[in-house]
Design a protein around this motif. Structure first.
Motif, PDB file in Angstrom:
ATOM      1  N   LYS A   1      -1.468  -1.217   7.181  1.00 59.49           N
ATOM      2  CA  LYS A   1      -1.568  -0.005   6.210  1.00 59.49           C
ATOM      3  C   LYS A   1      -2.886   0.013   5.536  1.00 59.49           C
ATOM      4  O   LYS A   1      -3.445   1.248   5.224  1.00 59.49           O
TER       5      LYS A   1
ATOM      6  N   TYR B   1       7.013   8.475   0.611  1.00 57.37           N
ATOM      7  CA  TYR B   1       6.790   9.360  -0.682  1.00 57.37           C
ATOM      8  C   TYR B   1       5.149   8.720  -1.173  1.00 57.37           C
ATOM      9  O   TYR B   1       4.719   9.793  -1.373  1.00 57.37           O
ATOM     10  N   ALA B   2       4.886   7.916  -0.885  1.00 50.86           N
ATOM     11  CA  ALA B   2       3.357   7.526  -1.410  1.00 50.86           C
ATOM     12  C   ALA B   2       2.598   8.191  -0.367  1.00 50.86           C
ATOM     13  O   ALA B   2       1.731   8.771  -1.153  1.00 50.86           O
TER      14      ALA B   2
ATOM     15  N   LEU C   1      19.007  -2.771  -2.956  1.00 55.82           N
ATOM     16  CA  LEU C   1      17.717  -1.942  -3.231  1.00 55.82           C
ATOM     17  C   LEU C   1      17.900  -0.564  -3.745  1.00 55.82           C
ATOM     18  O   LEU C   1      16.862  -0.080  -4.473  1.00 55.82           O
TER      19      LEU C   1
ATOM     20  N   TYR D   1       1.537  -7.466  -2.658  1.00 53.75           N
ATOM     21  CA  TYR D   1       2.404  -7.793  -3.848  1.00 53.75           C
ATOM     22  C   TYR D   1       2.007  -8.875  -4.420  1.00 53.75           C
ATOM     23  O   TYR D   1       2.154  -8.989  -5.856  1.00 53.75           O
TER      24      TYR D   1
ATOM     25  N   GLU E   1       8.260   6.033 -10.047  1.00 50.51           N
ATOM     26  CA  GLU E   1       9.300   6.890  -9.336  1.00 50.51           C
ATOM     27  C   GLU E   1      10.785   7.225  -9.931  1.00 50.51           C
ATOM     28  O   GLU E   1      11.052   6.272 -10.673  1.00 50.51           O
TER      29      GLU E   1
ATOM     30  N   THR F   1       0.514  -3.031  -0.937  1.00 53.91           N
ATOM     31  CA  THR F   1       1.342  -2.948   0.426  1.00 53.91           C
ATOM     32  C   THR F   1       1.660  -4.265   0.742  1.00 53.91           C
ATOM     33  O   THR F   1       0.757  -5.248   0.611  1.00 53.91           O
ATOM     34  N   GLY F   2       2.838  -4.485   1.319  1.00 55.66           N
ATOM     35  CA  GLY F   2       3.202  -5.734   1.962  1.00 55.66           C
ATOM     36  C   GLY F   2       2.795  -5.703   3.530  1.00 55.66           C
ATOM     37  O   GLY F   2       3.171  -6.552   4.263  1.00 55.66           O
TER      38      GLY F   2
ATOM     39  N   ASN G   1      14.113   1.704  -5.368  1.00 60.20           N
ATOM     40  CA  ASN G   1      14.483   1.696  -7.020  1.00 60.20           C
ATOM     41  C   ASN G   1      14.554   0.457  -7.504  1.00 60.20           C
ATOM     42  O   ASN G   1      14.156   0.259  -8.771  1.00 60.20           O
TER      43      ASN G   1
ATOM     44  N   HIS H   1      11.547  -1.121  -9.090  1.00 62.77           N
ATOM     45  CA  HIS H   1      10.808  -0.211 -10.198  1.00 62.77           C
ATOM     46  C   HIS H   1      10.841  -1.101 -11.553  1.00 62.77           C
ATOM     47  O   HIS H   1       9.552  -1.088 -12.034  1.00 62.77           O
TER      48      HIS H   1
ATOM     49  N   LEU I   1       3.548   1.777   0.043  1.00 62.28           N
ATOM     50  CA  LEU I   1       2.808   2.767   0.879  1.00 62.28           C
ATOM     51  C   LEU I   1       3.879   3.368   1.684  1.00 62.28           C
ATOM     52  O   LEU I   1       3.637   3.399   3.003  1.00 62.28           O
ATOM     53  N   GLY I   2       4.997   3.768   1.356  1.00 64.46           N
ATOM     54  CA  GLY I   2       5.980   4.507   2.422  1.00 64.46           C
ATOM     55  C   GLY I   2       5.864   5.984   2.398  1.00 64.46           C
ATOM     56  O   GLY I   2       4.763   6.462   2.235  1.00 64.46           O
TER      57      GLY I   2
ATOM     58  N   THR J   1       5.960   3.442  -6.091  1.00 66.09           N
ATOM     59  CA  THR J   1       6.656   4.310  -5.217  1.00 66.09           C
ATOM     60  C   THR J   1       7.581   3.319  -4.254  1.00 66.09           C
ATOM     61  O   THR J   1       7.585   3.628  -2.953  1.00 66.09           O
TER      62      THR J   1
HETATM   63  P1  NDP Z   1      10.011   4.255   1.894  1.00 69.28           P
HETATM   64  O1  NDP Z   1      11.132   3.616   2.457  1.00 69.28           O
HETATM   65  O2  NDP Z   1       9.506   5.344   2.562  1.00 69.28           O
HETATM   66  O3  NDP Z   1       8.928   3.485   1.275  1.00 69.28           O
HETATM   67  C1  NDP Z   1       9.240   2.406   0.416  1.00 69.28           C
HETATM   68  C2  NDP Z   1       7.999   1.514   0.569  1.00 69.28           C
HETATM   69  O4  NDP Z   1       8.026   0.486  -0.206  1.00 69.28           O
HETATM   70  C3  NDP Z   1       7.948   0.677   2.071  1.00 69.28           C
HETATM   71  O5  NDP Z   1       7.265   1.442   2.915  1.00 69.28           O
HETATM   72  C4  NDP Z   1       7.274  -0.347   1.731  1.00 69.28           C
HETATM   73  O6  NDP Z   1       5.841  -0.319   1.518  1.00 69.28           O
HETATM   74  C5  NDP Z   1       7.625  -0.743   0.193  1.00 69.28           C
HETATM   75  N1  NDP Z   1       8.717  -1.675   0.125  1.00 69.28           N
HETATM   76  C6  NDP Z   1       8.647  -3.074  -0.301  1.00 69.28           C
HETATM   77  N2  NDP Z   1       9.638  -3.596  -0.334  1.00 69.28           N
HETATM   78  C7  NDP Z   1      10.693  -2.944   0.624  1.00 69.28           C
HETATM   79  C8  NDP Z   1      11.651  -3.416   0.753  1.00 69.28           C
HETATM   80  N3  NDP Z   1      12.369  -4.184   0.782  1.00 69.28           N
HETATM   81  N4  NDP Z   1      12.307  -2.269   1.648  1.00 69.28           N
HETATM   82  C9  NDP Z   1      11.903  -1.113   1.861  1.00 69.28           C
HETATM   83  N5  NDP Z   1      10.559  -1.058   1.519  1.00 69.28           N
HETATM   84  C10 NDP Z   1       9.968  -1.882   0.653  1.00 69.28           C
HETATM   85  O7  NDP Z   1      10.893   5.001   0.655  1.00 69.28           O
HETATM   86  P2  NDP Z   1      10.413   6.351  -0.023  1.00 69.28           P
HETATM   87  O8  NDP Z   1       8.876   6.661  -0.200  1.00 69.28           O
HETATM   88  O9  NDP Z   1      11.082   7.757   0.335  1.00 69.28           O
HETATM   89  O10 NDP Z   1      10.851   6.265  -1.611  1.00 69.28           O
HETATM   90  C11 NDP Z   1      10.204   5.514  -2.452  1.00 69.28           C
HETATM   91  C12 NDP Z   1      10.562   5.740  -3.919  1.00 69.28           C
HETATM   92  O11 NDP Z   1      10.099   7.236  -4.284  1.00 69.28           O
HETATM   93  C13 NDP Z   1      11.925   5.754  -4.496  1.00 69.28           C
HETATM   94  O12 NDP Z   1      12.091   5.491  -5.561  1.00 69.28           O
HETATM   95  C14 NDP Z   1      12.393   7.191  -4.173  1.00 69.28           C
HETATM   96  O13 NDP Z   1      13.484   7.595  -5.141  1.00 69.28           O
HETATM   97  C15 NDP Z   1      11.033   7.835  -4.848  1.00 69.28           C
HETATM   98  N6  NDP Z   1      11.093   9.270  -4.259  1.00 69.28           N
HETATM   99  C16 NDP Z   1      10.745  10.391  -5.002  1.00 69.28           C
HETATM  100  C17 NDP Z   1      10.605  11.562  -4.537  1.00 69.28           C
HETATM  101  C18 NDP Z   1      10.455  12.770  -5.444  1.00 69.28           C
HETATM  102  O14 NDP Z   1      10.385  13.910  -4.873  1.00 69.28           O
HETATM  103  N7  NDP Z   1       9.972  12.293  -6.813  1.00 69.28           N
HETATM  104  C19 NDP Z   1      10.959  11.734  -3.102  1.00 69.28           C
HETATM  105  C20 NDP Z   1      11.211  10.679  -2.328  1.00 69.28           C
HETATM  106  C21 NDP Z   1      11.110   9.599  -2.655  1.00 69.28           C
HETATM  107  P3  NDP Z   1       4.664  -1.427   2.178  1.00 69.28           P
HETATM  108  O15 NDP Z   1       4.805  -1.356   3.611  1.00 69.28           O
HETATM  109  O16 NDP Z   1       3.424  -0.412   1.655  1.00 69.28           O
HETATM  110  O17 NDP Z   1       4.846  -2.484   1.365  1.00 69.28           O
END
Ligand code: NDP
Length: 334
Positions: A43, A17-18, A176, A61, A102, A38-39, A82, A85, A14-15, A79
């Motif tokens: 959230k 883009y989500a 990552l 997770y 994604e 979510t971790g 990378n 995924h 839930l970052g 989301t």
């Molecule tokens: P964010 O960093 O904002 O969000 C990623 C989320 O993943 C975190 O908030 C966290 O959520 C979870 N997470 C779990 N493990 C990890 C870790 N080790 N490090 C960081 N985050 C972790 O990234 P984005 O939302 O910007 O990007 C996510 C994906 O979406 C990517 O693959 C990106 O390429 C894709 N994307 C696609 C777009 C499009 O237009 N199609 C635009 C932007 C991004 P939690 O706290 O809930 O666990």
């Protein structure tokens, strides 16, 4: 009106883009956001309040596999960063849930192939978050090329990039992100050159400019490449993580052209053709088109645009070839 059948989706990770997808899905008719994975425990409350979601549809997770027994969830939308995924696509397929993942779909060709095989075996859909394939300006570019309005395609020029901020973000960490600008936004140019020509590239040659070797120690910063197609057309492409105002898709044929700019971001999209300014609906968020479109394909058998795992794999193959060419000093790589 709400459709009889709806595709009920949980977002995984839930970052930022989500959050955008969740906001866009408020306006969906056929797709419905029902929960998240979510971790970050805080959230759960925040998201259920903000988006009106039942807390029973939230998971950690570690609990991910419990989604299997939730009859109110049809699909997961990954989301996460990378490199995660692959794992989550395989785990979701095992549960028999459809997967939307994604871009970039993975960090290697091998992973992408495994993801496709796992979803095929489980008989679930695997779609990549290629939102532009549902977006009106991009649809019109593809329609004009397919209908022959542009004539024989002669050239493509495309670039996409931005100046990345926080030096500590996951996008700059190879483990990552898998790669830098190319994997993150250069992928739009690869996908764009493919839908602008309707062809698959047969070779690439590429070079990287690294103007900030400290910040971009682990991942690529600015990459320029060419993609050669069977017709003889060469697409000229660039991507960056180190400057702004860099976003365009230009395709020119013997009878006409289309120029989109902005071409790949969240819009509003703009464009012109040999006939004049383009004017299409820009009121909906791209992800609203995308999620209703994907739900319509899954639930109602609507023809799929090029959003499948196989399409994601084609882009991953080009990405690997580009890195190979860079490593080989710009050599042409098949
Ligand atoms: P964010 O960093 O904002 O969000 C990623 C989320 O993943 C975190 O908030 C966290 O959520 C979870 N997470 C779990 N493990 C990890 C870790 N080790 N490090 C960081 N985050 C972790 O990234 P984005 O939302 O910007 O990007 C996510 C994906 O979406 C990517 O693959 C990106 O390429 C894709 N994307 C696609 C777009 C499009 O237009 N199609 C635009 C932007 C991004 P939690 O706290 O809930 O666990």
């Amino acid at each position: 009106p709400v459709a009889d059948k709806q595709l009920r989706v949980v977002l995984v990770g839930l970052g930022s883009y989500a959050e955008r997808v969740a906001t866009a899905m408020k306006d969906c008719k056929i797709a419905k956001l029902v929960g998240g994975v979510t971790g970050t425990p805080e959230k759960v409350g925040k998201w259920s309040d903000k988006f009106g979601l039942d807390k029973a549809n939230f998971y950690d997770y570690k609990d991910f596999e419990k989604i299997k027994d939730n009859p109110n969830i049809d699909a997961v939308y990954i989301t996460l960063p990378n490199s995660m995924h692959h794992e989550y696509t395989l785990r979701a397929a095992k549960m028999g849930k459809h997967v939307i993942c994604e871009k970039p779909m993975s960090v290697s060709v091998k992973q992408a192939q495994e993801m496709i095989a796992a979803c095929k075996k489980a008989n679930v859909k695997l779609y990549i978050g290629y939102r532009l394939h549902f977006e009106p300006y991009t649809r019109e570019l593809i329609r004009m090329r397919e209908s022959g309005e542009l004539g024989k395609i002669m050239h493509v020029n495309t670039y996409d990039g931005f100046k990345s901020g926080n030096p500590n973000q996951w996008r700059l960490k190879k483990a990552l992100a898998g790669g830098g600008a190319l994997m993150d936004v250069g992928i739009y140019c690869i996908n764009g050159a493919r839908y602008a020509t309707g062809e698959e590239p047969i070779w690439v040659s590429a070079e990287e400019a690294k103007t900030d070797p400290v910040k971009f120690k682990e991942v690529d910063e600015t990459v320029t490449w060419q993609m050669g197609f069977p017709s003889g057309v060469i697409a000229s492409c660039s991507t960056t993580y180190n400057f702004n105002n860099f976003e365009r898709l230009y395709v020119i044929g013997e009878k006409g052209f289309v120029e989109l700019g902005p071409a790949f971001g969240y819009g509003p999209m703009k464009g012109r053709t040999h006939k004049g300014e383009m004017s299409w609906d820009t009121t909906k968020m791209h992800q609203t088109w995308q999620m209703d479109g994907m739900a319509d394909c899954i639930l109602n058998g609507k023809p799929e645009p090029n959003i499948s795992g196989e399409e994601g794999l084609k882009d991953m193959k080009v990405i690997e070839a580009i890195y190979k060419s860079i490593a080989a000093g710009g050599k042409k790589v098949p």
